[in-house]
Write a protein that holds these residues in place. Structure first.
Motif, short mmCIF file in Angstrom:
data_model
loop_
_atom_site.label_atom_id
_atom_site.label_comp_id
_atom_site.label_asym_id
_atom_site.label_seq_id
_atom_site.Cartn_x
_atom_site.Cartn_y
_atom_site.Cartn_z
N UNK A 147 15.03 39.14 -0.15
CA UNK A 147 13.87 38.94 -1.02
C UNK A 147 14.27 38.59 -2.44
N UNK A 148 15.46 39.02 -2.87
CA UNK A 148 15.93 38.64 -4.20
C UNK A 148 16.20 37.14 -4.28
N UNK A 149 16.58 36.56 -3.15
CA UNK A 149 16.87 35.12 -3.11
C UNK A 149 15.66 34.30 -2.69
N UNK A 150 14.89 34.83 -1.74
CA UNK A 150 13.75 34.10 -1.16
C UNK A 150 12.62 35.10 -0.97
N UNK A 324 37.55 30.39 12.98
CA UNK A 324 37.65 30.13 11.54
C UNK A 324 36.38 30.62 10.84
N UNK A 325 36.40 31.86 10.40
CA UNK A 325 35.26 32.39 9.65
C UNK A 325 35.17 31.70 8.29
N UNK A 326 33.99 31.78 7.68
CA UNK A 326 33.77 31.13 6.39
C UNK A 326 33.44 32.17 5.33
N UNK A 327 34.27 32.23 4.28
CA UNK A 327 33.96 33.12 3.16
C UNK A 327 32.79 32.54 2.37
N UNK A 328 31.85 33.41 2.02
CA UNK A 328 30.67 32.98 1.26
C UNK A 328 30.67 33.73 -0.07
N UNK A 329 30.84 32.99 -1.16
CA UNK A 329 30.83 33.59 -2.50
C UNK A 329 29.37 33.84 -2.89
N UNK A 330 29.05 35.09 -3.22
CA UNK A 330 27.67 35.47 -3.51
C UNK A 330 27.54 35.99 -4.94
N UNK A 331 26.56 35.47 -5.64
CA UNK A 331 26.22 35.93 -6.99
C UNK A 331 25.39 37.21 -6.85
N UNK A 332 25.89 38.31 -7.37
CA UNK A 332 25.22 39.60 -7.21
C UNK A 332 24.24 39.93 -8.33
N UNK A 333 24.03 39.00 -9.25
CA UNK A 333 23.12 39.29 -10.36
C UNK A 333 21.71 39.57 -9.85
N UNK A 334 21.13 40.65 -10.35
CA UNK A 334 19.77 41.02 -9.97
C UNK A 334 19.67 41.87 -8.72
N UNK A 335 20.78 42.03 -8.00
CA UNK A 335 20.70 42.77 -6.73
C UNK A 335 20.51 44.27 -6.95
N UNK A 336 21.07 44.81 -8.02
CA UNK A 336 20.88 46.24 -8.27
C UNK A 336 19.39 46.53 -8.50
N UNK A 337 18.73 45.69 -9.28
CA UNK A 337 17.29 45.88 -9.50
C UNK A 337 16.52 45.73 -8.19
N UNK A 365 24.21 41.54 -0.56
CA UNK A 365 24.82 40.21 -0.67
C UNK A 365 24.72 39.46 0.65
N UNK A 366 24.85 40.18 1.77
CA UNK A 366 24.68 39.53 3.07
C UNK A 366 23.26 39.00 3.21
N UNK A 367 22.28 39.77 2.73
CA UNK A 367 20.90 39.30 2.76
C UNK A 367 20.69 38.08 1.90
N UNK A 368 21.25 38.10 0.69
CA UNK A 368 21.12 36.93 -0.20
C UNK A 368 21.80 35.71 0.41
N UNK A 369 22.95 35.90 1.01
CA UNK A 369 23.65 34.79 1.66
C UNK A 369 22.78 34.19 2.76
N UNK A 370 22.21 35.05 3.59
CA UNK A 370 21.37 34.57 4.70
C UNK A 370 20.15 33.81 4.18
N UNK A 371 19.53 34.33 3.12
CA UNK A 371 18.34 33.67 2.57
C UNK A 371 18.69 32.28 2.06
N UNK A 372 19.89 32.12 1.53
CA UNK A 372 20.30 30.80 1.02
C UNK A 372 20.56 29.82 2.15
N UNK A 373 20.68 30.32 3.38
CA UNK A 373 20.97 29.47 4.54
C UNK A 373 19.73 29.16 5.37
N UNK A 374 18.57 29.64 4.93
CA UNK A 374 17.34 29.34 5.67
C UNK A 374 17.12 27.84 5.66
N UNK A 375 16.92 27.23 6.84
CA UNK A 375 16.76 25.77 6.89
C UNK A 375 15.57 25.31 6.04
#
Length: 375
Positions: A147-150, A324-337, A365-375
């Motif tokens: 929800x922080x991302x989408x 071959x897994x893929x590392x996903x760099x996630x911006x954590x800003x706003x996640x604490x709130x 961060x896993x949630x934010x990563x997933x939200x960024x991958x929504x088609x």
């Protein structure tokens, strides 16, 4: 073996949809109906109906007497003087099969289900991200990250059968559902009691996409993860199967890293060995592995250590097997709130957000990563 005890309902505790929490006075010596200790018990109305004050009940007290943490209540097995009203499902699917408490449900993949033709025709989940975790305590944190991302994302929760079989046992899922933050709870395998039932994780994912119209799914076992301290003996190992189902159905698998900065057990400090085993050795498909990006203002030695653990205990063993897994760099800003705004109490292994913030941060961060991958 089961431990049986009988008693009388003396009061009702705070309950929620699908769960009745009771005070039960146990029988004293010589089966007298009063005089024993009072214990906390749980009844599932779907199985027994709702016991009223003054009713006699039969309890399974195994977990209570072993003083277990999650799930350590007495469980109402039967009401001794009342025959509950029984509902008649349209279909023939049975869960908790071949146990005395087996229950019939209307599964979305049952031929008699209103959703049967939809599930039968569905071929894939159309790239939908599926976030997988091994601890149920990750559920609200992953949701916060999505929800922080989408903010408007439609989220379904797939409750797998590695731990608590009654989906209703999850107070977090019930509260998130009541708050409108989860579009649906789908119970799979031998678990039961969700808004929708499915026979397998595969059909649950298809149902999430084509019945619930979810944008993203969180797939995790219920409360009560079972661990043994051995390399492979933990119920969260089934996370690998949820990742496989996602990949087979054309979804986007995202793996939540189990991380802790406060767990007293060395095997779970930093990156948990559960994550190393599941993603490094048991998973047979490439997944996204969300890590804290290096330029985050709170990036420090802890996060650098986690990154190194991920590379040596997940990426390298997987690569040696051709994954071959893929590392996903996630911006954590706003996640604490976002975590503090979730309308449920955050707790993992008895530790709060303040006591173990990184456990929840990585799940978010896993949630934010997933939200960024929504088609």
């Amino acid at each position: 073996m089961l431990r049986w005890e009988r008693g009388t309902v003396t009061g009702v505790r705070t309950s929620w949809h699908g769960v009745e929490r009771l005070h039960v006075e146990l029988d004293g010596e010589d089966d007298e109906p009063a005089g024993g200790e009072t214990v906390e018990a749980i009844a599932y109305p779907e199985l027994t109906g709702t016991p009223a004050r003054g009713e006699r009940v039969l309890l399974n007290t195994n977990a209570l007497r072993r003083e277990l943490g999650t799930g350590g209540d007495a469980l109402v097995v039967a009401r001794l003087d009342v025959l509950p009203t029984s509902a008649e499902p349209a279909g023939h699917m049975i869960k908790a099969r071949y146990t005395p408490m087996q229950t019939m449900v209307d599964a979305i993949d049952d031929p008699d289900s209103e959703h049967y033709e939809t599930i039968r025709a569905a071929q894939d989940i159309e790239g939908m991200p599926v976030v997988v975790a091994d601890l149920h305590s990750s559920l609200p944190a992953i949701l916060a990250g999505i929800r922080a991302q989408r903010h408007s994302a439609r989220i379904a929760y797939v409750h797998t059968d590695g731990a608590a079989l009654p989906a209703a046992y999850s107070r977090a899922a019930a509260r998130l559902r009541e708050a409108g933050l989860l579009a649906a709870v789908i119970s799979t395998g031998q678990s039961f009691g969700g808004d929708l039932e499915a026979v397998t994780v595969h059909s649950a994912l298809l149902g999430a996409r084509h019945v619930v119209a979810a944008d993203v799914v969180i797939a995790v076992q219920g409360p009560g993860n079972l661990g043994t301290g051995t390399g492979w003996g933990f119920s969260g190992i089934q996370s690998a199967e949820a990742l496989h189902a996602t990949a087979v159905l054309g979804g986007t698998p995202v793996a939540t890293l189990r991380v802790s900065g406060a767990d007293p057990r060395r095997r779970h400090r930093g990156l948990s060995h559960h994550s190393s085993t599941v993603y490094g050795r048991a998973t047979l498909t490439p997944v996204h592995l969300p890590l804290l990006e290096r330029n985050y203002h709170k990036y420090n030695g802890f996060h650098a250590s986690v990154r190194e653990q991920v590379k040596t205990s997940i990426m390298e063993p997987a690569r040696a097997r051709g994954i071959e897994h893929q590392l996903a760099e996630v911006d954590a800003r706003g996640l604490r709130d976002a975590l503090e705004d979730v309308p449920v109490r955050l707790s993992t292994m008895g530790r709060s957000l303040a006591e173990d913030p990184e456990a929840f941060r990585y799940a978010a961060m896993a949630g934010r990563c997933a939200a960024s991958l929504i088609p």
